[in-house]
Design a protein around this motif. Sequence first.
Motif, PDB file in Angstrom:
ATOM      1  N   ARG A 109       0.939  -1.504   0.065  1.00 33.69           N
ATOM      2  CA  ARG A 109       0.157   0.039   0.387  1.00 33.69           C
ATOM      3  C   ARG A 109       0.455   1.462   0.000  1.00 33.69           C
ATOM      4  N   ALA A 110       2.164   1.288   1.287  1.00 28.06           N
ATOM      5  CA  ALA A 110       2.896   2.275   1.005  1.00 28.06           C
ATOM      6  C   ALA A 110       3.125   3.049  -0.451  1.00 28.06           C
ATOM      7  N   ARG A 111       3.716   1.112  -1.519  1.00 28.06           N
ATOM      8  CA  ARG A 111       4.498   1.510  -2.506  1.00 28.06           C
ATOM      9  C   ARG A 111       3.309   2.327  -3.478  1.00 28.06           C
ATOM     10  N   ALA A 112       1.419   2.133  -3.463  1.00 30.86           N
ATOM     11  CA  ALA A 112       1.501   2.286  -4.715  1.00 30.86           C
ATOM     12  C   ALA A 112       0.907   3.990  -3.565  1.00 30.86           C
ATOM     13  N   LEU A 113       1.638   4.414  -2.798  1.00 32.33           N
ATOM     14  CA  LEU A 113       0.957   6.234  -1.968  1.00 32.33           C
ATOM     15  C   LEU A 113       2.755   6.483  -2.768  1.00 32.33           C
ATOM     16  N   GLY A 114       3.915   6.043  -3.410  1.00 30.72           N
ATOM     17  CA  GLY A 114       4.886   6.122  -3.969  1.00 30.72           C
ATOM     18  C   GLY A 114       5.802   6.640  -2.412  1.00 30.72           C
ATOM     19  N   VAL A 115       5.437   5.869  -1.747  1.00 31.76           N
ATOM     20  CA  VAL A 115       6.419   5.454  -0.638  1.00 31.76           C
ATOM     21  C   VAL A 115       7.652   5.247  -1.095  1.00 31.76           C
ATOM     22  N   ARG A 116       9.672   5.850  -0.870  1.00 28.71           N
ATOM     23  CA  ARG A 116      10.062   4.831  -1.024  1.00 28.71           C
ATOM     24  C   ARG A 116      11.252   4.301   0.380  1.00 28.71           C
ATOM     25  N   GLN A 117      10.628   5.281   1.587  1.00 27.63           N
ATOM     26  CA  GLN A 117      10.837   4.434   2.417  1.00 27.63           C
ATOM     27  C   GLN A 117      10.138   4.441   3.764  1.00 27.63           C
ATOM     28  N   ILE A 118      10.083   2.955   4.801  1.00 29.70           N
ATOM     29  CA  ILE A 118       8.989   3.176   5.713  1.00 29.70           C
ATOM     30  C   ILE A 118       9.883   3.204   7.281  1.00 29.70           C
ATOM     31  N   ARG A 119       9.576   4.086   8.022  1.00 32.11           N
ATOM     32  CA  ARG A 119      10.098   4.077   9.108  1.00 32.11           C
ATOM     33  C   ARG A 119       9.127   4.346  10.541  1.00 32.11           C
ATOM     34  N   LEU A 120       9.483   3.524  11.586  1.00 30.50           N
ATOM     35  CA  LEU A 120       8.865   3.311  12.787  1.00 30.50           C
ATOM     36  C   LEU A 120       9.957   3.884  13.805  1.00 30.50           C
ATOM     37  N   ASP A 121       9.265   4.140  15.029  1.00 30.35           N
ATOM     38  CA  ASP A 121       9.876   3.983  16.324  1.00 30.35           C
ATOM     39  C   ASP A 121       8.839   3.208  17.426  1.00 30.35           C
ATOM     40  N   THR A 122       9.459   2.284  18.601  1.00 30.85           N
ATOM     41  CA  THR A 122       9.208   1.704  19.412  1.00 30.85           C
ATOM     42  C   THR A 122       9.789   1.681  20.596  1.00 30.85           C
ATOM     43  N   ARG A 123       9.512   1.027  21.692  1.00 27.89           N
ATOM     44  CA  ARG A 123      10.446   0.990  22.781  1.00 27.89           C
ATOM     45  C   ARG A 123      11.148  -0.423  23.310  1.00 27.89           C
ATOM     46  N   ASN A 124      12.060  -0.229  24.419  1.00 29.92           N
ATOM     47  CA  ASN A 124      12.288  -1.395  24.363  1.00 29.92           C
ATOM     48  C   ASN A 124      11.326  -2.528  25.431  1.00 29.92           C
ATOM     49  N   ASP A 125      10.055  -2.059  25.885  1.00 32.36           N
ATOM     50  CA  ASP A 125       9.417  -3.879  26.069  1.00 32.36           C
ATOM     51  C   ASP A 125       8.765  -4.078  24.853  1.00 32.36           C
ATOM     52  N   LEU A 126       8.744  -3.529  23.932  1.00 29.51           N
ATOM     53  CA  LEU A 126       8.136  -4.502  22.898  1.00 29.51           C
ATOM     54  C   LEU A 126       8.839  -5.498  22.110  1.00 29.51           C
ATOM     55  N   VAL A 127       9.617  -6.024  22.676  1.00 28.83           N
ATOM     56  CA  VAL A 127      10.706  -7.078  22.192  1.00 28.83           C
ATOM     57  C   VAL A 127       9.984  -7.693  20.914  1.00 28.83           C
ATOM     58  N   GLU A 128       8.407  -8.315  20.942  1.00 28.04           N
ATOM     59  CA  GLU A 128       7.854  -9.169  19.944  1.00 28.04           C
ATOM     60  C   GLU A 128       8.053  -8.277  18.712  1.00 28.04           C
ATOM     61  N   ALA A 129       7.976  -6.784  18.232  1.00 26.37           N
ATOM     62  CA  ALA A 129       7.624  -5.850  17.695  1.00 26.37           C
ATOM     63  C   ALA A 129       9.055  -5.417  17.516  1.00 26.37           C
ATOM     64  N   ARG A 130      10.010  -5.383  17.746  1.00 20.96           N
ATOM     65  CA  ARG A 130      11.135  -5.095  17.709  1.00 20.96           C
ATOM     66  C   ARG A 130      12.182  -6.620  16.865  1.00 20.96           C
ATOM     67  N   GLY A 131      11.656  -7.477  17.073  1.00 20.59           N
ATOM     68  CA  GLY A 131      12.132  -9.093  16.470  1.00 20.59           C
ATOM     69  C   GLY A 131      11.118  -9.251  14.893  1.00 20.59           C
ATOM     70  N   LEU A 132      10.326  -8.748  15.906  1.00 23.86           N
ATOM     71  CA  LEU A 132       9.033  -8.912  13.434  1.00 23.86           C
ATOM     72  C   LEU A 132       9.528  -7.728  12.478  1.00 23.86           C
ATOM     73  N   TYR A 133      10.192  -6.304  13.593  1.00 25.93           N
ATOM     74  CA  TYR A 133      10.793  -6.017  12.377  1.00 25.93           C
ATOM     75  C   TYR A 133      11.653  -5.944  11.601  1.00 25.93           C
ATOM     76  N   ALA A 134      12.718  -6.554  12.695  1.00 27.40           N
ATOM     77  CA  ALA A 134      14.410  -6.950  12.192  1.00 27.40           C
ATOM     78  C   ALA A 134      14.228  -8.487  10.692  1.00 27.40           C
ATOM     79  N   LYS A 135      12.468  -9.086  11.463  1.00 27.91           N
ATOM     80  CA  LYS A 135      12.978 -10.685  10.783  1.00 27.91           C
ATOM     81  C   LYS A 135      12.061 -10.169   9.293  1.00 27.91           C
ATOM     82  N   HIS A 136      11.253  -9.284   9.280  1.00 24.36           N
ATOM     83  CA  HIS A 136      11.334  -8.849   8.401  1.00 24.36           C
ATOM     84  C   HIS A 136      12.143  -7.233   7.006  1.00 24.36           C
ATOM     85  N   GLY A 137      13.285  -7.829   7.135  1.00 18.87           N
ATOM     86  CA  GLY A 137      14.054  -6.363   6.363  1.00 18.87           C
ATOM     87  C   GLY A 137      13.799  -4.763   7.413  1.00 18.87           C
ATOM     88  N   TYR A 138      13.313  -4.387   8.425  1.00 17.24           N
ATOM     89  CA  TYR A 138      13.313  -3.377   9.087  1.00 17.24           C
ATOM     90  C   TYR A 138      14.993  -3.268   9.653  1.00 17.24           C
TER      91      TYR A 138
END
Length: 158
Positions: A109-138
Amino acid sequence: MTWTMTPERFDSPDAALLRRDYYDEVASRYWGRPATAEEIDEGLTDDGAEKLVPPTGEFVVGRIGGDAAACAGLIVTDLGIADLTRVYVRPEVRGTGGGGLLLATIESRARALGVRQIRLDTRNDLVEARGLYAKHGYREVPAFHRRQYAEHWFAKEL
């Protein structure tokens, strides 16, 4: 069971409930106690969700077996850059592949909007989220803002 991912208005009944559950989980984890209904309502008030519609963004709802169980939002912040936000998979269906499909859908969906980079922030305690992002190329990147509740910053080139 099979996952389906579809763009949906952020204020549809399913999307609104998922956004509420997302905020409940992240606030409860941060405070180390269950968030109250009033705290959740306050957190959702003026939270910028109105930007989660084209052309300023997108909101995706994931369903497993027809039940709404995941969501993610995207907000275009600058030319070719968008922030990933409100990524949530219900605890009882984590580990079933929904998180990866959710990210792949929001990236499309981002590509369809012309986005070339996705970024995000998260917290120390959201370990599962950080693992998900790293696993998928973030990849972890230097801080790109100094807002409260941000302790890790990630980006992915599309």
